[in-house]
Design a protein around this motif. Structure first.
Motif, short mmCIF file in Angstrom:
data_model
loop_
_atom_site.label_atom_id
_atom_site.label_comp_id
_atom_site.label_asym_id
_atom_site.label_seq_id
_atom_site.Cartn_x
_atom_site.Cartn_y
_atom_site.Cartn_z
N UNK A 297 0.83 -1.21 0.00
CA UNK A 297 0.00 0.00 0.00
C UNK A 297 0.87 1.26 0.00
N UNK A 298 1.91 1.26 0.84
CA UNK A 298 2.79 2.43 0.88
C UNK A 298 3.50 2.60 -0.46
N UNK A 299 3.91 1.48 -1.07
CA UNK A 299 4.58 1.55 -2.37
C UNK A 299 3.64 2.12 -3.43
N UNK A 300 2.37 1.71 -3.38
CA UNK A 300 1.38 2.24 -4.33
C UNK A 300 1.24 3.75 -4.15
N UNK A 301 1.24 4.20 -2.90
CA UNK A 301 1.15 5.63 -2.64
C UNK A 301 2.33 6.39 -3.20
N UNK A 302 3.53 5.83 -3.05
CA UNK A 302 4.73 6.48 -3.58
C UNK A 302 4.70 6.53 -5.10
N UNK A 303 4.29 5.43 -5.72
CA UNK A 303 4.23 5.38 -7.19
C UNK A 303 3.22 6.39 -7.72
N UNK B 264 9.67 0.87 6.95
CA UNK B 264 8.50 1.18 6.14
C UNK B 264 8.13 2.66 6.22
N UNK B 265 8.58 3.34 7.28
CA UNK B 265 8.34 4.78 7.41
C UNK B 265 9.11 5.57 6.35
N UNK C 267 -2.88 9.07 1.90
CA UNK C 267 -3.81 8.16 2.59
C UNK C 267 -3.34 6.72 2.47
N UNK C 268 -2.88 6.33 1.28
CA UNK C 268 -2.39 4.96 1.07
C UNK C 268 -1.15 4.67 1.91
N UNK C 269 -0.22 5.63 1.95
CA UNK C 269 1.01 5.42 2.71
C UNK C 269 0.71 5.30 4.20
N UNK C 270 -0.10 6.22 4.72
CA UNK C 270 -0.44 6.17 6.15
C UNK C 270 -1.25 4.91 6.47
N UNK C 271 -2.16 4.56 5.57
CA UNK C 271 -2.94 3.34 5.77
C UNK C 271 -2.07 2.10 5.73
#
Length: 292
Positions: free
Chosen positions: A129-135, A248-249, A278-282
C-alpha cells in the motif's frame, strides 16, 4: 514507546523529504560531492560543540567498536549522500522517489535471509500500500507517465545508494550500547573524512561548482536537519521497534517531499497527492497492526 517511535520516525521522514527537495534545489548551485563534504563537516563542527565530554566518557566503547561505528558513517552517511546527490544531477526526482521506495522491501529480505525475521502477510500488504502511494505521487497519478519513465546512470547510482542505506539500517542491530552524542560524533567524523577525497576529485572537473549563497544555505540545512536531527531520531526509532517496522516509514519521505515542494516551490497540490498520502499512512497502520 510505540507512539514515541512513530513520532520520531515521522519527523525523520519529514526532514528527509526536505533533504530531497534541498538536493534538487542544490543542482547548479553547489557540486554534489562538495555538498556532501560541507554537510558532514558542518554537522561534525556543530556536534563537537557539545558532545566532547560525552565522547571522552565513551572512549573505551568507541575504541572497541571503532570499525563498526565508522562503517555506519562511511556507508550510511557519506556514500549514500554522494550517490543520491550525484544521481539527482543525472535523473529526475520522480525516479529517485520510486527507487527509494524499494528500501523497506530490501530491509525485509535482508532481515529474513540473515536473521530469519519473518514478515507477516499484513506487513507485506501494508508495504505494498505504501509503495502504491509512492508510485502514485511519483507518477503524478498518470499511468502513461509511469510507463514512460526512462532509466539512466543516475538511476543506477540511486539503486546502489538504496542498497547501502538498507544495509546500514539492518546493521544497526549490532550497534553497541553507547550515548547518541558519541555515536553521531563518530559517524559524522567518518562521513566527513570519507567525503573529502570525492570533493577533491570533483574540484578538478570542469563541472565543479563552488557554492553560491543558495548553495551555502542548503549545506547548512542539510547539516542540521537531515544529518543530525533525523539521523539520531531514526536510530532511536530503530531501537524501539526494529529495522523492519522502522524501514516502512521511509516511504513517507517522497510523500513529504512532494508536500514540501508544494509549500516551498509553489507546486500545485492535486487529489492524487491526498490519495497517495492516505495509502502510505494506511499501509503503515496496516503493517503495524500485523507487526511481528
Amino acid at each position: 514507546m510505540y507512539l514515541r517511535a512513530y513520532l520520531l520516525l515521522t519527523i525523520t521522514a519529514l526532514t528527509w523529504g526536505g533533504n530531497a527537495v534541498a538536493g534538487k534545489l542544490a543542482v547548479g548551485h553547489i557540486s554534489p560531492m562538495l555538498l556532501t563534504s560541507f554537510r558532514w563537516g558542518l554537522a561534525l563542527t556543530i556536534v563537537l560543540t557539545f558532545a566532547l565530554p560525552q565522547v571522552r566518557r565513551d572512549i573505551k566503547v568507541i575504541r572497541a567498536n571503532l570499525p563498526l561505528l565508522a562503517s555506519y558513517g562511511i556507508f550510511g552517511f557519506a556514500f549514500f549522500n554522494v550517490l543520491m546527490y550525484s544521481a539527482l544531477t543525472h535523473t529526475t526526482a520522480i525516479n529517485v522517489a520510486i527507487e527509494q521506495a524499494g528500501m523497506p522491501m530490501l530491509i525485509f529480505l535482508a532481515n529474513f535471509f540473515l536473521f530469519r525475521i519473518k514478515v507477516s502477510f499484513g506487513q507485506f500488504a501494508g508495504f505494498m500500500l505504501t509503495l502504491a502511494g509512492v508510485v502514485i505521487t511519483a507518477s503524478s497519478g498518470s499511468l502513461e507517465r509511469l510507463i514512460g519513465l526512462q532509466l539512466n546512470r543516475g538511476d543506477a547510482m540511486m539503486l546502489f545508494a538504496v542498497m547501502l542505506y538498507g544495509s546500514y539500517t539492518v546493521a544497526l542491530r549490532y550497534k553497541p550500547v553507547i550515548h547518541w552524542q558519541s555515536l553521531i560524533t563518530v559517524m559524522a567524523a567518518a562521513a566527513f573524512l570519507t567525503s573529502l577525497p570525492f570533493a577533491a576529485w570533483e574540484s578538478t572537473q570542469e563541472n565543479f561548482i563552488w557554492p553560491d549563497t543558495r548553495g551555502f544555505m542548503l549545506a547548512i540545512y542539510t547539516a542540521v536537519f537531515p544529518s543530525l536531527i533525523s539521523q539520531v531520531l531514526f536510530i532511536k526509532g530503530n531501537e524501539i521497534i526494529g529495522s523492519n517496522r522502522a524501514g516502512i516509514f521511509i516511504n513517507l519521505v517522497p510523500i513529504f517531499g512532494t508536500l514540501l515542494s508544494v509549500l516551498i516551490l509553489g507546486e500545485v497540490l492535486h487529489l492524487y497527492h491526498v490519495i497517495a498520502l492516505t495509502l502510505v499512512l494506511g499501509g503503515i497502520g496496516l503493517a503495524e497492526h500485523y507487526k511481528k
